[in-house]
Design an enzyme around this catalytic site. Structure first.
Site, PDB file in Angstrom:
ATOM      1  N   CYS A 103     -13.866  29.958 -23.541  1.00  0.00           N
ATOM      2  CA  CYS A 103     -14.746  29.556 -24.659  1.00  0.00           C
ATOM      3  C   CYS A 103     -16.180  30.005 -24.392  1.00  0.00           C
ATOM      4  CB  CYS A 103     -14.718  28.040 -24.855  1.00  0.00           C
ATOM      5  SG  CYS A 103     -13.092  27.399 -25.226  1.00  0.00           S
ATOM      6  N   ARG A 111      -7.682  28.442 -30.995  1.00  0.00           N
ATOM      7  CA  ARG A 111      -8.771  29.370 -31.375  1.00  0.00           C
ATOM      8  C   ARG A 111      -8.489  29.904 -32.776  1.00  0.00           C
ATOM      9  NH1 ARG A 111     -11.361  29.887 -26.520  1.00  0.00           N
ATOM     10  NH2 ARG A 111      -9.972  29.476 -24.764  1.00  0.00           N
TER      11      ARG A 111
HETATM   12  C1  BEZ Z   1     -10.949  28.200 -21.653  1.00  0.00           C
HETATM   13  O1  BEZ Z   1     -11.149  28.745 -20.585  1.00  0.00           O
HETATM   14  O2  BEZ Z   1     -11.744  28.269 -22.585  1.00  0.00           O
HETATM   15  C2  BEZ Z   1      -9.681  27.428 -21.845  1.00  0.00           C
HETATM   16  C3  BEZ Z   1      -8.543  27.889 -21.230  1.00  0.00           C
HETATM   17  C4  BEZ Z   1      -7.362  27.185 -21.390  1.00  0.00           C
HETATM   18  C5  BEZ Z   1      -7.345  26.022 -22.148  1.00  0.00           C
HETATM   19  C6  BEZ Z   1      -8.505  25.594 -22.799  1.00  0.00           C
HETATM   20  C7  BEZ Z   1      -9.680  26.303 -22.646  1.00  0.00           C
END
Ligand code: BEZ
Length: 239
Positions: free
Chosen positions: A56, A139
C-alpha cells in the site's frame, strides 16, 4: 437480523454504467460529499487493505507522484481504507518523512484518503471481498466519469500492487472513446490506430469494404483509422 435490503447494501457491487453510489465521508483533506463535490471531473476512487503496510505504501507514493499527471487529464484521486483518520494522518506523515521507493522520496499525499472504520463506503462499493479478507478492503479501482457514472472497475488481491501505467492508459482510452466516438483495441495507447463502430447495415458493410475513406478494414466488421496522438492529447489534457 438484517432486512433483505440491508443485506443487499452490504454486498452491493456497482457495475459499469451504474450511477456511482453516494456517500459522505471524513478524509485527510476534510469532508467529502461524493459524487456532488466532483461534478464535471473524472475520479479514480480506490481502496487499499491497510495503512502502514508495504505494498500500500508503494502504491500511495506512486499515486501521489502521478497525481498531477491525472489532474491534467481532469481526473482526481480518492483513496480509502478501513482505518481511522489518525492512522491515515500518521501513515502519510511517515511516508513523507521516512520512506523512499524507486527514487521517490519526500512524497506528500495531497489527495483525500477516506476513513472508513464503519465500512460504510467499502460495502457500498464491494471493496470487502470476504474470501480474500473480512477486515481489509481489496485493491479496488473505480473509474467514475464527470456525470457520476461508473465506467470501469478493476480489482486486485491484497498481495498485488497495481499497475499505474494501465490505470492511466484506461483513463485516456475512455476519454478518447468519449471525445472521438471510437473504440480502442488491445494494448492501445495514444497514437495507435482506433476502431470505428461496427457496420450497422449491409450497405454500410459493403461501403466499408469498397471505399477507402481513411479506413483500414480487415473485414467489414473490423475497421480502424488513424488518430493522431497530438490531436487526442490536445483535446484531453489541460495545459
Ligand atoms: C501490503 O503490503 O500492503 C499488504 C500485503 C498483504 C496484505 C495486506 C497489505
Amino acid at each position: 437480523m438484517e432486512t433483505i435490503q440491508e443485506q443487499e447494501t452490504m454486498v452491493s457491487l456497482p457495475r459499469i454504467g451504474d450511477r456511482a453510489p453516494k456517500f459522505k465521508a471524513t478524509t485527510t483533506q476534510g469532508e467529502v460529499n461524493f459524487p456532488e463535490d466532483y461534478k464535471g471531473k473524472w475520479v479514480i476512487l480506490f481502496s487499499h487493505p491497510a495503512d502502514f503496510t508495504p505494498v500500500c505504501t508503494s502504491e500511495f507514493m506512486t499515486f501521489a507522484h502521478l497525481e498531477s499527471k491525472f489532474a491534467k487529464a481532469n481526473c482526481e484521486l480518492i483513496g480509502l481504507s478501513i482505518d481511522g483518520l489518525y492512522s491515515h494522518i500518521a501513515w502519510l506523515r511517515t511516508i513523507k518523512e521516512k520512506i523512499e521507493f524507486k527514487g521517490m522520496k519526500n512524497i506528500e499525499v495531497k489527495f483525500p484518503l477516506i476513513e472508513d472504520i464503519t465500512m460504510n463506503v467499502a460495502k457500498k462499493y464491494g471493496m470487502i471481498q470476504p474470501g480474500e479478507s473480512e477486515t481489509q478492503a481489496v485493491r479496488a479501482v473505480f473509474f467514475i466519469d464527470p456525470k457520476g457514472i461508473v465506467r470501469a472497475l478493476i480489482y486486485y488481491p491484497l498481495s498485488l500492487g497495481r499497475n499505474f501505467d494501465e490505470l492511466y492508459r484506461a483513463l485516456i482510452a475512455m476519454q478518447t472513446s468519449d471525445k472521438f466516438a471510437v473504440a480502442t483495441p488491445a494494448d492501445w495507447n495514444p497514437g495507435d490506430d482506433v476502431i470505428i463502430s461496427p457496420a450497422g447495415s449491409c450497405n454500410v458493410a459493403e461501403e466499408r469494404m469498397t471505399s477507402k475513406d481513411g479506413l483500414t478494414c480487415e473485414d467489414w466488421f473490423f475497421c480502424t483509422k488513424k488518430l493522431d496522438k497530438n490531436t487526442i492529447l490536445s483535446k484531453i489534457l489541460k495545459n
